[in-house]
Write a protein that holds these residues in place. Structure first.
Motif, PDB file in Angstrom:
ATOM      1  N   LEU A 230       0.845  -1.186   0.000  1.00 15.87           N
ATOM      2  CA  LEU A 230       0.000   0.000   0.000  1.00 15.87           C
ATOM      3  C   LEU A 230       0.883   1.238   0.000  1.00 15.87           C
ATOM      4  CD1 LEU A 230      -2.769   1.475   0.446  1.00 15.87           C
ATOM      5  CD2 LEU A 230      -2.366   1.174   2.895  1.00 15.87           C
ATOM      6  N   GLU A 231       0.636   2.117  -0.922  1.00 17.25           N
ATOM      7  CA  GLU A 231       1.387   3.367  -0.935  1.00 17.25           C
ATOM      8  C   GLU A 231       0.468   4.497  -1.359  1.00 17.25           C
ATOM      9  OE1 GLU A 231       4.582   2.962  -3.742  1.00 17.25           O
ATOM     10  OE2 GLU A 231       3.310   3.427  -5.454  1.00 17.25           O
ATOM     11  N   ASP A 232       0.738   5.658  -0.825  1.00 18.91           N
ATOM     12  CA  ASP A 232       0.064   6.851  -1.312  1.00 18.91           C
ATOM     13  C   ASP A 232       1.078   7.983  -1.366  1.00 18.91           C
ATOM     14  OD1 ASP A 232      -1.525   6.958   1.840  1.00 18.91           O
ATOM     15  OD2 ASP A 232       0.137   8.265   1.269  1.00 18.91           O
ATOM     16  N   PHE A 233       0.829   8.916  -2.260  1.00 18.53           N
ATOM     17  CA  PHE A 233       1.701  10.078  -2.333  1.00 18.53           C
ATOM     18  C   PHE A 233       0.879  11.308  -2.681  1.00 18.53           C
ATOM     19  CE2 PHE A 233       1.700   8.530  -6.671  1.00 18.53           C
ATOM     20  CZ  PHE A 233       1.752   9.674  -7.464  1.00 18.53           C
ATOM     21  N   ALA A 234       1.263  12.404  -2.059  1.00 19.01           N
ATOM     22  CA  ALA A 234       0.615  13.696  -2.294  1.00 19.01           C
ATOM     23  C   ALA A 234       1.532  14.546  -3.165  1.00 19.01           C
ATOM     24  CB  ALA A 234       0.340  14.396  -0.971  1.00 19.01           C
ATOM     25  N   ILE A 235       0.929  15.408  -3.968  1.00 21.07           N
ATOM     26  CA  ILE A 235       1.695  16.317  -4.815  1.00 21.07           C
ATOM     27  C   ILE A 235       1.328  17.752  -4.453  1.00 21.07           C
ATOM     28  CG2 ILE A 235       1.849  14.663  -6.708  1.00 21.07           C
ATOM     29  CD1 ILE A 235      -0.380  16.229  -8.128  1.00 21.07           C
ATOM     30  N   ARG A 236       2.282  18.647  -4.612  1.00 27.18           N
ATOM     31  CA  ARG A 236       2.017  20.061  -4.397  1.00 27.18           C
ATOM     32  C   ARG A 236       3.130  20.865  -5.067  1.00 27.18           C
ATOM     33  NH1 ARG A 236       3.909  17.975   0.364  1.00 27.18           N
ATOM     34  NH2 ARG A 236       5.813  18.920   1.214  1.00 27.18           N
ATOM     35  N   GLY A 237       2.738  21.961  -5.692  1.00 25.04           N
ATOM     36  CA  GLY A 237       3.737  22.808  -6.325  1.00 25.04           C
ATOM     37  C   GLY A 237       3.150  23.581  -7.492  1.00 25.04           C
ATOM     38  N   PHE A 238       3.904  24.540  -7.978  1.00 20.51           N
ATOM     39  CA  PHE A 238       3.455  25.421  -9.043  1.00 20.51           C
ATOM     40  C   PHE A 238       3.949  24.927 -10.398  1.00 20.51           C
ATOM     41  CE2 PHE A 238       3.208  28.195  -5.348  1.00 20.51           C
ATOM     42  CZ  PHE A 238       2.014  28.874  -5.575  1.00 20.51           C
ATOM     43  N   ASN A 277       9.460  21.008 -11.967  1.00 26.22           N
ATOM     44  CA  ASN A 277       9.379  20.078 -10.852  1.00 26.22           C
ATOM     45  C   ASN A 277       8.403  20.566  -9.785  1.00 26.22           C
ATOM     46  OD1 ASN A 277      11.373  18.506 -12.060  1.00 26.22           O
ATOM     47  ND2 ASN A 277      13.029  19.520 -10.945  1.00 26.22           N
ATOM     48  N   ILE A 278       7.696  19.605  -9.179  1.00 27.18           N
ATOM     49  CA  ILE A 278       6.881  19.881  -8.006  1.00 27.18           C
ATOM     50  C   ILE A 278       7.232  18.854  -6.936  1.00 27.18           C
ATOM     51  CG2 ILE A 278       5.003  20.900  -9.350  1.00 27.18           C
ATOM     52  CD1 ILE A 278       3.452  18.317  -9.018  1.00 27.18           C
ATOM     53  N   ASP A 279       6.796  19.096  -5.704  1.00 28.59           N
ATOM     54  CA  ASP A 279       7.164  18.238  -4.577  1.00 28.59           C
ATOM     55  C   ASP A 279       6.163  17.101  -4.395  1.00 28.59           C
ATOM     56  OD1 ASP A 279       9.363  19.853  -3.954  1.00 28.59           O
ATOM     57  OD2 ASP A 279       8.118  21.207  -2.756  1.00 28.59           O
ATOM     58  N   THR A 280       6.668  15.985  -3.866  1.00 28.62           N
ATOM     59  CA  THR A 280       5.813  14.858  -3.492  1.00 28.62           C
ATOM     60  C   THR A 280       6.123  14.448  -2.054  1.00 28.62           C
ATOM     61  OG1 THR A 280       7.385  13.192  -4.287  1.00 28.62           O
ATOM     62  CG2 THR A 280       5.748  14.005  -5.861  1.00 28.62           C
ATOM     63  N   ASP A 281       5.134  13.842  -1.415  1.00 27.06           N
ATOM     64  CA  ASP A 281       5.270  13.350  -0.038  1.00 27.06           C
ATOM     65  C   ASP A 281       4.561  12.008   0.020  1.00 27.06           C
ATOM     66  OD1 ASP A 281       5.624  12.994   2.627  1.00 27.06           O
ATOM     67  OD2 ASP A 281       4.205  14.540   3.276  1.00 27.06           O
ATOM     68  N   ALA A 282       5.310  10.940   0.257  1.00 25.92           N
ATOM     69  CA  ALA A 282       4.764   9.591   0.115  1.00 25.92           C
ATOM     70  C   ALA A 282       4.781   8.821   1.422  1.00 25.92           C
ATOM     71  CB  ALA A 282       5.552   8.816  -0.939  1.00 25.92           C
ATOM     72  N   THR A 283       3.879   7.821   1.492  1.00 24.70           N
ATOM     73  CA  THR A 283       3.822   6.856   2.589  1.00 24.70           C
ATOM     74  C   THR A 283       3.773   5.464   1.982  1.00 24.70           C
ATOM     75  OG1 THR A 283       2.649   8.394   4.041  1.00 24.70           O
ATOM     76  CG2 THR A 283       2.493   6.050   4.571  1.00 24.70           C
ATOM     77  N   LEU A 284       4.561   4.542   2.528  1.00 24.34           N
ATOM     78  CA  LEU A 284       4.653   3.188   1.990  1.00 24.34           C
ATOM     79  C   LEU A 284       4.438   2.175   3.114  1.00 24.34           C
ATOM     80  CD1 LEU A 284       5.379   1.225  -0.346  1.00 24.34           C
ATOM     81  CD2 LEU A 284       7.773   1.451   0.380  1.00 24.34           C
ATOM     82  N   LEU A 285       3.603   1.169   2.847  1.00 19.50           N
ATOM     83  CA  LEU A 285       3.357   0.094   3.808  1.00 19.50           C
ATOM     84  C   LEU A 285       3.375  -1.240   3.070  1.00 19.50           C
ATOM     85  CD1 LEU A 285       2.497  -0.998   6.616  1.00 19.50           C
ATOM     86  CD2 LEU A 285       0.128  -0.668   5.880  1.00 19.50           C
ATOM     87  N   THR A 305       7.110   6.717   6.249  1.00 14.50           N
ATOM     88  CA  THR A 305       6.254   7.894   6.100  1.00 14.50           C
ATOM     89  C   THR A 305       7.112   9.110   5.772  1.00 14.50           C
ATOM     90  OG1 THR A 305       6.371   8.384   8.463  1.00 14.50           O
ATOM     91  CG2 THR A 305       4.545   6.994   7.714  1.00 14.50           C
ATOM     92  N   ASN A 306       6.448  10.134   5.269  1.00 15.91           N
ATOM     93  CA  ASN A 306       7.099  11.415   4.950  1.00 15.91           C
ATOM     94  C   ASN A 306       8.314  11.235   4.042  1.00 15.91           C
ATOM     95  OD1 ASN A 306       5.262  12.808   6.649  1.00 15.91           O
ATOM     96  ND2 ASN A 306       6.536  12.301   8.430  1.00 15.91           N
ATOM     97  N   LEU A 307       8.125  10.433   2.984  1.00 14.23           N
ATOM     98  CA  LEU A 307       9.178  10.243   1.998  1.00 14.23           C
ATOM     99  C   LEU A 307       9.114  11.382   0.989  1.00 14.23           C
ATOM    100  CD1 LEU A 307       8.774   6.393   1.393  1.00 14.23           C
ATOM    101  CD2 LEU A 307      10.512   7.536   2.770  1.00 14.23           C
ATOM    102  N   ALA A 308       9.992  12.345   1.132  1.00 10.88           N
ATOM    103  CA  ALA A 308       9.988  13.511   0.240  1.00 10.88           C
ATOM    104  C   ALA A 308      10.613  13.148  -1.100  1.00 10.88           C
ATOM    105  CB  ALA A 308      10.737  14.670   0.877  1.00 10.88           C
ATOM    106  N   GLY A 309      10.053  13.696  -2.157  1.00 11.26           N
ATOM    107  CA  GLY A 309      10.572  13.447  -3.495  1.00 11.26           C
ATOM    108  C   GLY A 309      10.238  14.578  -4.435  1.00 11.26           C
TER     109      GLY A 309
END
Length: 466
Positions: A230-238, A277-285, A305-309
């Motif tokens: 299970l993994e999820d990642f959030a994106i944010r950036g301009f 480029n924009i930022d990502t923040d992921a969680t992996l289980l 958790t809080n895997l920045a990319g």
């Protein structure tokens, strides 16, 4: 839910791709250790790849004309895909649109029907110089500017598949694949026009979250533990977009012998996005559990958790040419390319391909000034588009087959007036198309898009007292 009980399935290439690329899904690991099921809004296995299925960024009026982007220019409709068009607005325009879609997804032996719908966009745009003031002050409309704000989804993830297999080594097994989420953007757009040349920019703030999951169970081995990734990642950036439009007006001599525009013109348009480029923040289980009693046996193999990319968005461009007879006829054609080959995601590395696009659209108005014949004031629209998709699956010979979408569209622009407001529109578009990987995973769909364009020319109006 897709279910297959056979030794050989055309969905197996998809399953293998999901397995070896470190899949994820539309499920959430609950506080009690259980698996919380979240049904996706759609069921599209290809939405596993990249950021999901791209959502068309054009509005309902353009949707009825094959999805024209570069050249579409209208004084009472917004075209955010080419921000340069905002400098030609004649009134403040508030637009809202939604869609409903029915489709059939099939491989060689199995099919499933889906029905979905949602809000598609919210936008407001306005000219920075009121045309009424210009007329009252007897000023030539040599230059103008426009601005808009938009909220819209950019991608959609949703799949819910159960693929069953039967092998000599392990007997019956079940692979449950789920995904949900998507991306969104909030945009500020502005444009400036001098004479017949317009230029504009989009500044987009991208955000969203995508969740993917895969659960593998061995049905004929009761003591075997099920595994879940299970993994999820959030994106944010301009990100940033651009647009240019140039209108060449044909002229004829008036009664005084002065050559003036005759209402016919050619429009050349260019628009696109700058890859950045924009930022990502992921969680992996990654865990194992007993499929019969998840609380009895649990073994977390990996949890981060809080895997920045960093995620690299692809650059894109589109160029087009249109012929317009004002308030009568509009015909446009355009070609575009999206450089998904440069797409990179540190959280989930995968390779995508560049995607080309061809679109054609036409709009016809029998008599825009008809007083007592509403049917003559309707804007009749039609078009088609041929699109490659950035994603691909392995064909029967092992080579990658790129997905594609081909569609034909028809639409109507129904004019109406509200008190103290300019003419407004109800825009309806119907699209019939085919999407997927030919002979591997095909989707036939029918989509209805409806939008409301409410116009008001009282913004920035300077009232004068005699």
């Amino acid at each position: 839910m897709f279910e297959t009980n056979r030794n050989t399935s055309l969905l197996r290439p998809l399953l293998l791709l999901l397995f070896f690329s470190g899949l994820s899904g539309a499920a959430v690991y609950g506080q009690n250790g259980g698996f919380v099921d979240i049904r996706p809004k759609l069921n599209s296995p290809l939405s596993r790849f990249g950021l999901g299925n791209p959502v068309d960024q054009f509005f309902a009026a353009q949707a009825g004309m094959g999805g024209l982007e570069s050249t579409y220019q209208d004084g009472f409709h917004l075209n955010i895909t080419n921000p340069a068009s905002l400098a030609n607005l004649q009134s403040t325009s508030f637009e809202v649109g939604g869609y409903a879609r029915t489709s059939q997804l099939a491989d060689a032996t199995t099919s499933v029907n889906t029905l979905q719908g949602n809000l598609r966009y919210l936008a407001i745009g306005f000219p920075l110089r009121n045309p009424i003031n210009l007329n009252l002050d007897r000023q030539a409309n040599i230059w103008n500017a426009g601005m808009a704000f938009t909220l819209a989804p950019t991608s959609d993830v949703g799949y819910d598949l159960q693929i069953r297999d039967n092998s000599p080594e392990f007997g019956r097994s079940s692979n449950t694949l789920k995904g949900t989420g998507g991306g969104y953007r909030f945009s500020w757009s502005t444009a400036f026009r001098y004479k017949f040349l317009s230029a504009g920019v989009n500044v987009d703030y991208n955000f969203g979250k995508i969740t993917n999951s895969r659960i593998v169970e061995f049905i004929d081995i009761p003591e075997a533990l099920a595994t879940e990734l299970l993994e999820d990642f959030a994106i944010r950036g301009f990100s940033f977009g651009y647009g240019l439009q140039y209108a060449y007006n044909f002229k004829k001599a008036n009664e005084e012998g002065v050559r003036v525009p005759n209402g016919k013109r050619l429009i050349v348009g260019v628009n696109g996005n700058i890859g950045n480029n924009i930022d990502t923040d992921a969680t992996l289980l990654f865990r194992r559990f007993s499929p019969t009693n998840q609380l009895a046996i649990r073994d977390t193999l990996r949890s981060e958790t809080n895997l920045a990319g960093v995620l690299t968005l692809p650059a894109s461009y589109s160029v087009g040419l249109a012929y317009e007879q004002l308030n009568k006829l509009f015909v446009g054609v355009e070609y575009g390319n999206r450089a998904y080959g440069s797409y990179r995601n540190e959280v989930r590395p995968e390779a995508l391909s560049d995607a080309r696009r061809i679109a054609f659209g036409i709009q016809y108005v029998p008599n825009a000034n008809s007083y007592n014949k509403f049917i003559k004031r309707i804007r009749y629209r039609a078009g088609f588009r041929l699109e490659q998709d950035s994603r691909s699956l392995a064909g029967s010979d092992g080579s990658a087959v790129q997905a594609r979408r081909n569609a034909v569209t028809v639409g109507l622009g129904l004019p109406f007036r509200l008190p103290r407001q300019q003419i407004s529109f109800i825009d309806i578009a119907v699209e019939y198309g085919k999407f997927g990987v030919p002979n591997i995973l095909d989707e036939n769909y029918l989509q209805l898009t409806m939008g409301f364009s409410l116009n008001d020319n009282s913004w920035f109006f300077k009232r004068k007292l005699n």
